[in-house]
Design a protein around this motif. Structure first.
Motif, PDB file in Angstrom:
ATOM      1  N   VAL A  65     -14.966  -8.388  61.041  1.00 60.54           N
ATOM      2  CA  VAL A  65     -15.449  -8.401  59.656  1.00 60.54           C
ATOM      3  C   VAL A  65     -14.303  -8.448  58.654  1.00 60.54           C
ATOM      4  N   GLY A  66     -13.069  -8.462  59.151  1.00 64.67           N
ATOM      5  CA  GLY A  66     -11.928  -8.502  58.256  1.00 64.67           C
ATOM      6  C   GLY A  66     -10.624  -8.463  59.027  1.00 64.67           C
ATOM      7  N   ARG A  67      -9.531  -8.343  58.287  1.00 70.52           N
ATOM      8  CA  ARG A  67      -8.183  -8.295  58.859  1.00 70.52           C
ATOM      9  C   ARG A  67      -7.351  -7.253  58.138  1.00 70.52           C
ATOM     10  N   VAL A  68      -6.385  -6.675  58.848  1.00 75.96           N
ATOM     11  CA  VAL A  68      -5.410  -5.773  58.240  1.00 75.96           C
ATOM     12  C   VAL A  68      -4.446  -6.636  57.438  1.00 75.96           C
ATOM     13  N   THR A  69      -4.261  -6.317  56.161  1.00 73.99           N
ATOM     14  CA  THR A  69      -3.379  -7.125  55.321  1.00 73.99           C
ATOM     15  C   THR A  69      -1.998  -6.513  55.170  1.00 73.99           C
ATOM     16  N   ASP A  70      -1.917  -5.177  55.157  1.00 71.77           N
ATOM     17  CA  ASP A  70      -0.633  -4.534  54.904  1.00 71.77           C
ATOM     18  C   ASP A  70      -0.647  -3.122  55.494  1.00 71.77           C
ATOM     19  N   ILE A  71       0.521  -2.679  55.927  1.00 67.70           N
ATOM     20  CA  ILE A  71       0.681  -1.310  56.419  1.00 67.70           C
ATOM     21  C   ILE A  71       1.855  -0.692  55.675  1.00 67.70           C
ATOM     22  N   GLY A  72       1.609   0.447  55.059  1.00 70.42           N
ATOM     23  CA  GLY A  72       2.654   1.141  54.306  1.00 70.42           C
ATOM     24  C   GLY A  72       2.716   2.610  54.685  1.00 70.42           C
ATOM     25  N   PHE A  73       3.548   3.355  53.965  1.00 65.89           N
ATOM     26  CA  PHE A  73       3.721   4.777  54.222  1.00 65.89           C
ATOM     27  C   PHE A  73       3.641   5.537  52.909  1.00 65.89           C
ATOM     28  N   ASP A  74       2.824   6.578  52.874  1.00 62.78           N
ATOM     29  CA  ASP A  74       2.701   7.439  51.697  1.00 62.78           C
ATOM     30  C   ASP A  74       3.637   8.630  51.897  1.00 62.78           C
ATOM     31  N   ASP A  75       4.716   8.686  51.102  1.00 61.43           N
ATOM     32  CA  ASP A  75       5.708   9.742  51.286  1.00 61.43           C
ATOM     33  C   ASP A  75       5.288  11.085  50.690  1.00 61.43           C
ATOM     34  N   LYS A  76       4.120  11.152  50.094  1.00 56.80           N
ATOM     35  CA  LYS A  76       3.608  12.434  49.590  1.00 56.80           C
ATOM     36  C   LYS A  76       2.735  13.119  50.643  1.00 56.80           C
ATOM     37  N   THR A  77       1.920  12.352  51.345  1.00 55.48           N
ATOM     38  CA  THR A  77       1.047  12.924  52.372  1.00 55.48           C
ATOM     39  C   THR A  77       1.592  12.691  53.778  1.00 55.48           C
ATOM     40  N   TYR A  78       2.652  11.890  53.890  1.00 58.07           N
ATOM     41  CA  TYR A  78       3.265  11.549  55.178  1.00 58.07           C
ATOM     42  C   TYR A  78       2.255  10.917  56.133  1.00 58.07           C
ATOM     43  N   GLN A  79       1.506   9.987  55.588  1.00 59.12           N
ATOM     44  CA  GLN A  79       0.512   9.260  56.364  1.00 59.12           C
ATOM     45  C   GLN A  79       0.732   7.761  56.200  1.00 59.12           C
ATOM     46  N   ALA A  80       0.264   7.015  57.175  1.00 58.66           N
ATOM     47  CA  ALA A  80       0.299   5.554  57.093  1.00 58.66           C
ATOM     48  C   ALA A  80      -0.882   5.083  56.248  1.00 58.66           C
ATOM     49  N   VAL A  81      -0.633   4.144  55.364  1.00 59.23           N
ATOM     50  CA  VAL A  81      -1.681   3.565  54.523  1.00 59.23           C
ATOM     51  C   VAL A  81      -1.921   2.137  54.996  1.00 59.23           C
ATOM     52  N   VAL A  82      -3.139   1.885  55.443  1.00 61.83           N
ATOM     53  CA  VAL A  82      -3.500   0.574  55.976  1.00 61.83           C
ATOM     54  C   VAL A  82      -4.433  -0.115  54.986  1.00 61.83           C
ATOM     55  N   SER A  83      -4.030  -1.289  54.516  1.00 62.26           N
ATOM     56  CA  SER A  83      -4.868  -2.086  53.614  1.00 62.26           C
ATOM     57  C   SER A  83      -5.594  -3.139  54.433  1.00 62.26           C
ATOM     58  N   MET A  84      -6.877  -3.322  54.124  1.00 58.52           N
ATOM     59  CA  MET A  84      -7.712  -4.268  54.863  1.00 58.52           C
ATOM     60  C   MET A  84      -8.438  -5.185  53.900  1.00 58.52           C
ATOM     61  N   SER A  85      -8.589  -6.415  54.314  1.00 57.74           N
ATOM     62  CA  SER A  85      -9.411  -7.364  53.573  1.00 57.74           C
ATOM     63  C   SER A  85     -10.691  -7.557  54.368  1.00 57.74           C
ATOM     64  N   LEU A  86     -11.812  -7.143  53.791  1.00 61.23           N
ATOM     65  CA  LEU A  86     -13.107  -7.278  54.444  1.00 61.23           C
ATOM     66  C   LEU A  86     -13.834  -8.489  53.886  1.00 61.23           C
TER      67      LEU A  86
END
Length: 155
Positions: A65-86
């Protein structure tokens, strides 16, 4: 004259073979769909994304139903942020959950979406709140070995 006809046939066969190899290479590299098409962008935060890569599939009920467009890092929560295009053809409720899954035992990783029951749907810029990180095979093996060692010490 017959030699010339054979040359054309061999050349055509070689071109078809090269085209088939190119198609397989693009399919294996997740590049078979060149256009992004219409869609809406959403994001999700994960504690561990394992081997997830950009252009990985986003699936729901086994359907892409979509694709991962970008993967980043949030240095405040120390989590990976995954952007998706649906794909705009598919509307998901706001309380949809996302988890990182693996195709087979050692296959490629993708994001699986499980629809919720909210009346409002996700829109561009929304964030999926309920997420489950990737299962990392190495940590499972080390946990198994640690538990075995602990059982051996008790005896």
């Amino acid at each position: 004259m017959e030699q010339r006809s054979n040359n054309w046939m061999v050349g055509l066969f070689v071109l078809l073979g090269a085209g088939a190899l190119l198609f397989l290479a693009l399919k294996a590299g997740n590049l078979a769909s060149f256009g992004t098409g219409g869609g809406y962008l959403v994001s999700a935060k994960f504690d561990n994304i394992g081997g997830l890569k950009p252009r990985a599939a986003v699936k729901s009920a086994g359907v892409v139903v979509g694709r991962v467009t970008d993967i980043g890092f949030d240095d405040k929560t120390y989590q990976a942020v995954v952007s998706m295009s649906l794909d705009e053809r598919y509307a998901f409720p706001k309380d949809t959950s996302a988890k990182i899954l693996t195709a087979g035992l050692l296959g490629e990783q993708y994001i699986g979406l499980e629809a919720g029951g909210d009346a409002k749907n996700l829109a561009t810029g929304d964030q999926i709140k309920m997420t489950q990180s990737a299962v990392v095979l190495e940590s499972l093996i080390s946990q198994f070995l640690y538990n075995r060692a602990a059982e051996g010490e008790k005896k």
